[in-house]
Design a protein around this motif. Sequence first.
Motif, PDB file in Angstrom:
ATOM      1  N   PHE A  87       0.833  -1.211   0.000  1.00 20.62           N
ATOM      2  CA  PHE A  87       0.000   0.000   0.000  1.00 20.62           C
ATOM      3  C   PHE A  87       0.862   1.254   0.000  1.00 20.62           C
ATOM      4  O   PHE A  87       0.572   2.220  -0.719  1.00 20.62           O
ATOM      5  CB  PHE A  87      -0.909  -0.016   1.235  1.00 20.62           C
ATOM      6  CG  PHE A  87      -1.724   1.236   1.400  1.00 20.62           C
ATOM      7  CD1 PHE A  87      -2.855   1.459   0.637  1.00 20.62           C
ATOM      8  CD2 PHE A  87      -1.342   2.203   2.328  1.00 20.62           C
ATOM      9  CE1 PHE A  87      -3.611   2.616   0.784  1.00 20.62           C
ATOM     10  CE2 PHE A  87      -2.084   3.360   2.483  1.00 20.62           C
ATOM     11  CZ  PHE A  87      -3.218   3.563   1.707  1.00 20.62           C
TER      12      PHE A  87
ATOM     13  N   GLY B 258       2.529   1.477  -3.455  1.00 19.28           N
ATOM     14  CA  GLY B 258       1.583   1.528  -4.557  1.00 19.28           C
ATOM     15  C   GLY B 258       0.648   2.720  -4.532  1.00 19.28           C
ATOM     16  O   GLY B 258       0.189   3.188  -5.579  1.00 19.28           O
ATOM     17  N   VAL B 259       0.354   3.234  -3.326  1.00 20.39           N
ATOM     18  CA  VAL B 259      -0.628   4.310  -3.184  1.00 20.39           C
ATOM     19  C   VAL B 259      -0.004   5.599  -2.646  1.00 20.39           C
ATOM     20  O   VAL B 259      -0.209   6.683  -3.202  1.00 20.39           O
ATOM     21  CB  VAL B 259      -1.794   3.869  -2.267  1.00 20.39           C
ATOM     22  CG1 VAL B 259      -2.776   5.012  -2.065  1.00 20.39           C
ATOM     23  CG2 VAL B 259      -2.484   2.645  -2.832  1.00 20.39           C
TER      24      VAL B 259
ATOM     25  N   ASN C 282       3.202   9.027  -4.069  1.00 23.81           N
ATOM     26  CA  ASN C 282       2.452   9.807  -5.034  1.00 23.81           C
ATOM     27  C   ASN C 282       2.885  11.267  -4.900  1.00 23.81           C
ATOM     28  O   ASN C 282       2.926  11.804  -3.780  1.00 23.81           O
ATOM     29  CB  ASN C 282       0.951   9.652  -4.721  1.00 23.81           C
ATOM     30  CG  ASN C 282       0.069  10.455  -5.630  1.00 23.81           C
ATOM     31  OD1 ASN C 282       0.098  11.679  -5.611  1.00 23.81           O
ATOM     32  ND2 ASN C 282      -0.738   9.773  -6.407  1.00 23.81           N
TER      33      ASN C 282
END
Length: 268
Positions: free
Chosen positions: A104, A107-108, A111
């Motif tokens: 997580f 991947g998230v 950003n």
Amino acid sequence: MLIDLLKAAFLGIVEGLTEFIPVSSTGHLLLLGHFFGFDDQDFGKTFTVLIQLGSILAILSVYFVRLVQIARGLLDDPQARRFVLGVLIAFLPAALVGALLHGFIKGVLFNPWIVCISLVVGGLVLLWVDQLNLKPRFHDAMRFSLPMYLAIGAFQCLAMIPGVSRSGATIVSAMFLGADKRSAAEFSFYLAMPTMAGAFAYDLYKNLDQMTGHNTAVVAVGFVTAFVAGWFVVKGLLAYVSRHGFALFAYWRLIVGGIGLAALIAGV
């Protein structure tokens, strides 16, 4: 190949310069990677973690004699044993959260929008903290209470959000818990060793398939430049923070975060 190595050298310098000050090295690397086109979904983010080994070795080289003394004291010095236990206690929350949420986080949370917002919010927090009239009770990182070590470790988990800053989270939480600026920054150094080493080992294990000859060379260049830059920061940070506080880092965060947000909004 040459362009990638030059990018890696530059990013390594940025890693070393920013790892131990409260501006978020990961956030800076992610933003530079994004705007440099060096943010491949897999290797670019892995590179960001792996070159931290250079910064780890920079701390080890500066604190080598002190670490040897602590290691020898484990046999007959209760304070040394208690301090090592405290560092391990502080390390555990990040180890658990990092292992459970690894996918997580990368991947998230990795950003650029999250990075920029975190930089701005963190800058405002640092400015606020710098104005507080805190009354420190601890002036030695080796004498914090065990619950205080655990609380600092829990706050360190906030740095799983890129842009928050691992050193920022640990230094600010230690100050709120009663440490002076110098001891808070010094404990952040000690806690960085197992935390960053654990992140390095776990990420390397998860991404061994990406370590081709080219990628290994890129990481090696970033590692070397991170070590050199990190060494100079570790040598000078404690004295600077003791005299000047965190305002400079706060304004830097606001500038970088603001420029990053403007660039993202403009579609750069």
